[in-house]
Write an enzyme that holds these catalytic residues in place. Structure first.
Site, PDB file in Angstrom:
ATOM      1  N   HIS A  81     -28.636 -28.368  22.921  1.00 28.69           N
ATOM      2  CA  HIS A  81     -29.052 -29.687  22.411  1.00 28.69           C
ATOM      3  C   HIS A  81     -27.872 -30.487  21.877  1.00 28.69           C
ATOM      4  O   HIS A  81     -26.935 -29.941  21.305  1.00 28.69           O
ATOM      5  CB  HIS A  81     -30.178 -29.563  21.384  1.00 28.69           C
ATOM      6  CG  HIS A  81     -29.838 -28.873  20.105  1.00 28.69           C
ATOM      7  ND1 HIS A  81     -29.369 -29.525  18.999  1.00 28.69           N
ATOM      8  CD2 HIS A  81     -29.943 -27.565  19.750  1.00 28.69           C
ATOM      9  CE1 HIS A  81     -29.205 -28.660  18.016  1.00 28.69           C
ATOM     10  NE2 HIS A  81     -29.535 -27.460  18.443  1.00 28.69           N
ATOM     11  N   ASP A 188     -23.887 -26.179  15.359  1.00 24.83           N
ATOM     12  CA  ASP A 188     -25.227 -26.106  15.951  1.00 24.83           C
ATOM     13  C   ASP A 188     -25.567 -27.510  16.459  1.00 24.83           C
ATOM     14  O   ASP A 188     -25.918 -28.363  15.666  1.00 24.83           O
ATOM     15  CB  ASP A 188     -26.219 -25.619  14.888  1.00 24.83           C
ATOM     16  CG  ASP A 188     -27.676 -25.829  15.268  1.00 24.83           C
ATOM     17  OD1 ASP A 188     -27.960 -25.920  16.459  1.00 24.83           O
ATOM     18  OD2 ASP A 188     -28.516 -25.930  14.347  1.00 24.83           O
ATOM     19  N   GLU A 216     -33.862 -31.751  19.441  1.00 28.38           N
ATOM     20  CA  GLU A 216     -34.186 -30.353  19.107  1.00 28.38           C
ATOM     21  C   GLU A 216     -34.486 -30.203  17.626  1.00 28.38           C
ATOM     22  O   GLU A 216     -35.398 -29.492  17.224  1.00 28.38           O
ATOM     23  CB  GLU A 216     -33.022 -29.430  19.492  1.00 28.38           C
ATOM     24  CG  GLU A 216     -33.389 -27.947  19.479  1.00 28.38           C
ATOM     25  CD  GLU A 216     -33.145 -27.243  18.157  1.00 28.38           C
ATOM     26  OE1 GLU A 216     -33.531 -26.078  18.029  1.00 28.38           O
ATOM     27  OE2 GLU A 216     -32.565 -27.865  17.238  1.00 28.38           O
ATOM     28  N   GLU A 217     -33.715 -30.923  16.804  1.00 28.35           N
ATOM     29  CA  GLU A 217     -33.901 -30.798  15.348  1.00 28.35           C
ATOM     30  C   GLU A 217     -35.206 -31.449  14.887  1.00 28.35           C
ATOM     31  O   GLU A 217     -35.597 -31.335  13.739  1.00 28.35           O
ATOM     32  CB  GLU A 217     -32.707 -31.409  14.598  1.00 28.35           C
ATOM     33  CG  GLU A 217     -31.350 -30.788  14.939  1.00 28.35           C
ATOM     34  CD  GLU A 217     -31.206 -29.326  14.535  1.00 28.35           C
ATOM     35  OE1 GLU A 217     -32.153 -28.774  13.959  1.00 28.35           O
ATOM     36  OE2 GLU A 217     -30.148 -28.730  14.823  1.00 28.35           O
ATOM     37  N   HIS A 327     -26.808 -26.114   9.295  1.00 27.94           N
ATOM     38  CA  HIS A 327     -27.529 -27.308   8.823  1.00 27.94           C
ATOM     39  C   HIS A 327     -26.952 -27.848   7.516  1.00 27.94           C
ATOM     40  O   HIS A 327     -27.671 -28.315   6.646  1.00 27.94           O
ATOM     41  CB  HIS A 327     -29.036 -27.037   8.670  1.00 27.94           C
ATOM     42  CG  HIS A 327     -29.739 -26.901   9.992  1.00 27.94           C
ATOM     43  ND1 HIS A 327     -31.101 -26.899  10.134  1.00 27.94           N
ATOM     44  CD2 HIS A 327     -29.256 -26.785  11.254  1.00 27.94           C
ATOM     45  CE1 HIS A 327     -31.419 -26.787  11.406  1.00 27.94           C
ATOM     46  NE2 HIS A 327     -30.314 -26.697  12.109  1.00 27.94           N
TER      47      HIS A 327
END
Lengths: 353, 306
Positions: A81, A188, A216-217, A327
């Site tokens: 992603h 990520d 995606e998140e 994150h």
């Protein structure tokens, strides 16, 4: 499953180095969910001359088809992603600070972080209500206690900058530190994007679809849309995943450990991965001397949960980079793990599933 | 009938480890259908070719189970798949796929609001691999008056209903699919794929929920789904014809396969029929065998009457 060792054709093919220069470029680009263009432009520039087909779908996913030396019996898709966690500006306070919503993260990690806001990447700092003014500090920080200070004196001054609906992302550098560690925001999943860019440029044994997904998140909306277009039989997801190998966690609570190699999970919070692919990838790692670990706690999730639900089902597997402080604005990972991850991904893509 | 149920109860079928029970079904009812296959999600599909619309009957293959997430010093940390409460199944016997046995222990930590769940292995057990599935001891027993109790009984009775009806529809000329879905205990993760495979015009989900023994439950709504009125009417009509007592129920707190099936690429009519049971989602679910027989009659008549 048919595994062919690509080393038999080209001695050094398996060990091509990881492109950290590209990873740095991708990590530094701001691309919160819904604002993936900055990353997409870098990727397109990198891969456009190596794809047999390249297009962006209506949702914004970038889909690349790359011919290999052989046709696959059943279509295979690799995906990573493009989006990262971050913020979306939703309003302006009377004092000119910005109200925001967070995308994909906990408010506790935000106070005093530097951010970049809007199309012009304006500098900002996340301002927090002082702890002694929070009614119940034990409950942690709420998003309502936070705002972004962009150095404006009043509401009108901030309104003139036209920032509502714009993204804000962590202002963070990319650096190598210690013996072989990297620190950056958005590892990520820029690590997955970087690996896919490299694989697209290589000679592949089999036809393969590479999909750079959006959202995606936000739950994987891009992945299901792309899967319905590509109609794969099996899919490999390249990801960044949570490593909780801090002094506070022991044993299985650590989930995975930075430095122990790429992570191939059997299950996470959203997916029970395909048994054959999971075992196959573990065996590929073993046969080629690549350290590989699995997750020791069922947590988190990837685009796989959406992908496996599409069509009449899609076989899914994931290979992830273990990232501490995922994150946040400063994730930490191992360059050696990244190098092993691309090697394992290369072997997996060059396998008939 | 009891013999089949007994064998079903003896066949473990944790989420993601449904192969054994799928094999059981292939042997048991494969001969009554024109084709049998697994879709990409590993749902088991039986197809009887015929005329008219695609009619799908669907139930889940899996039961609650545990998965080993890490193994250390004579115990295995585990993740419980399904809705079963860790506290209620504490100290139950677990058998892992590789044969290792142990007791499931759940330690609640009131201060952290979290719990620790692990299997304390008995002495001299084979090694356990991370990712290995573990199954609860079925502890199957008769309570008299046609009532049985055991772990995973509801799922197994639904499967039994489908088995019994399959044997009686051999001569129908309808286009019928019997689908046994996997990973239902993980949020019905494969139901939509099943519907995408079969592309049904009408789908009947066979389930189980809390209710009075002797009365089949026709679910009109749940948390994310409202049943097709056409199918609800049809089931009522058939139940009357079979002289089976029924009642309409709303389960606004539950989710089911129905919403997933209805969200598939091609829309279809969907309805769920439940076996009445007690103590659902506990280690000792209770239900009556004759209710499964009634359900089988309804399934059979729904096919013939369509």
């Amino acid at each position: 499953m048919v595994t062919k060792n690509i080393l038999s054709k080209e001695e050094n093919a398996l060990n091509k180095p990881f492109d950290f220069e590209l990873l740095e470029k991708l990590c530094l680009a701001g691309a919160v969910s819904g604002f993936e263009d900055n990353v997409l432009e870098i990727i397109v520039e990198k891969i456009k001359d190596f794809c047999d087909e390249l297009y962006r779908d209506k949702l914004g996913n970038l889909i690349c088809f790359k011919k290999g030396q052989n046709r696959r019996e059943k279509p295979f898709m690799v995906c990573a992603h493009m989006d990262e966690v971050g913020f979306c500006i939703s309003g302006i306070n009377d004092d000119g600070t910005l109200i925001f919503s967070q995308v994909g993260m906990n408010a506790d990690v935000l106070p005093s972080r530097r951010v970049r806001v809007g199309k012009n990447n304006l500098a900002g700092v996340i301002s927090a209500r002082p702890a002694h003014l929070i009614s119940d500090a034990s409950k942690g920080i709420s998003i309502d206690d936070l705002c972004i200070d962009i150095g404006c004196y009043d509401k009108q001054e901030a309104a003139n900058l036209d920032l509502i609906g714009q993204q804000a992302y962590f202002d963070s550098d990319f650096c190598f530190f210690g013996s072989d560690f990297i620190k950056s925001k958005a590892l990520d999943d820029r690590v997955g994007c970087a690996i896919m860019c490299s694989l697209i440029k290589e000679d592949l044994l089999y036809d393969t679809y590479f999909v750079f997904t959006v959202g995606e998140e936000l739950g994987g909306v891009g992945a299901s849309c792309a899967t319905n277009q590509v109609k794969p039989y099996a899919c490999l997801i390249l990801e960044g995943t949570t490593a909780s190998d801090t002094p506070y966690n022991k044993g299985g609570q650590r989930v995975c450990v930075v430095g122990n190699g790429p992570v191939c999970p059997f299950m996470d919070g959203g997916t029970l991965y395909d048994k054959e692919m999971y075992t196959g990838i573990q065996n590929l790692a073993k046969d080629n001397g690549i350290d590989c670990q699995t997750k020791t706690k069922i947590a988190g999730g990837t685009d796989a949960s959406k992908i496996q639900s599409c069509l009449s089902g899609v076989k899914v597997a994931a290979i992830s980079l273990a990232c501490r402080y995922i994150h946040t604005g400063a994730s930490v990972a191992s360059t050696l793990d990244a190098q092993k991850m691309i090697k394992l991904a290369r072997l997996t893509v060059n396998t008939q599933w | 009938m009891y013999d089949i149920l007994n064998r079903l109860m003896d066949t473990p079928s944790g989420s993601g480890a449904e192969e054994k029970i799928a094999l059981f079904l292939q042997k048991e009812i494969g001969k009554y259908f024109d084709e049998t296959y697994f879709d990409n999600a590993k749902n088991l599909v039986f197809h009887k070719k015929g005329k008219g619309e695609n009619i799908m009957f669907c139930t889940s293959l899996d039961t609650d189970s545990v998965v080993a997430t890490s193994v250390e010093d004579g115990s295995a940390n585990v993740y419980i798949t399904g809705n079963i409460s860790a506290q209620t199944c504490s100290q139950r016997l677990i058998t892992f796929e590789g044969g290792a046995k142990g007791l499931l222990i759940c330690k609640a930590d009131a201060n952290k609001g979290a719990s620790e769940t692990f299997v304390e292995l008995l002495s001299n057990q084979p090694d356990i691999a991370v990712g290995e599935k573990g199954f609860f001891d079925a502890d199957f027993a008769s309570l008299g008056d046609d009532i049985y109790a055991g772990f995973g009984l509801c799922a197994k009775l639904c499967i039994l209903s489908m088995i019994l009806s399959a044997k009686n529809i051999a001569n129908t000329d309808k286009n019928v699919y019997f689908v046994f879905t996997v990973q239902s205990k993980l949020g019905f993760r494969s139901s939509m794929q099943a519907a995408n495979t079969v592309k049904p015009d009408k789908a009947y989900v066979i389930g189980a929920s809390e209710g009075q023994f002797g009365k089949i439950l026709i679910r009109v709504l749940d948390k994310s789904f409202t049943a097709s009125k056409v199918l609800v009417d049809k089931v009522q009509e058939v139940a009357k014809k079979c002289s089976v007592e029924y009642c309409l129920v709303a389960k606004p707190e539950q989710i089911s396969q129905c919403s997933k099936i209805a969200s598939a690429n091609d829309s279809c009519l969907v309805c769920q029929i439940d076996l009445p049971a007690k103590y659902c989602d506990t280690v000792r679910e209770c239900a009556r065998l004759c209710d499964a027989e009634n359900m089988a009659n309804i399934i059979e008549q729904l096919i013939l009457a369509d």
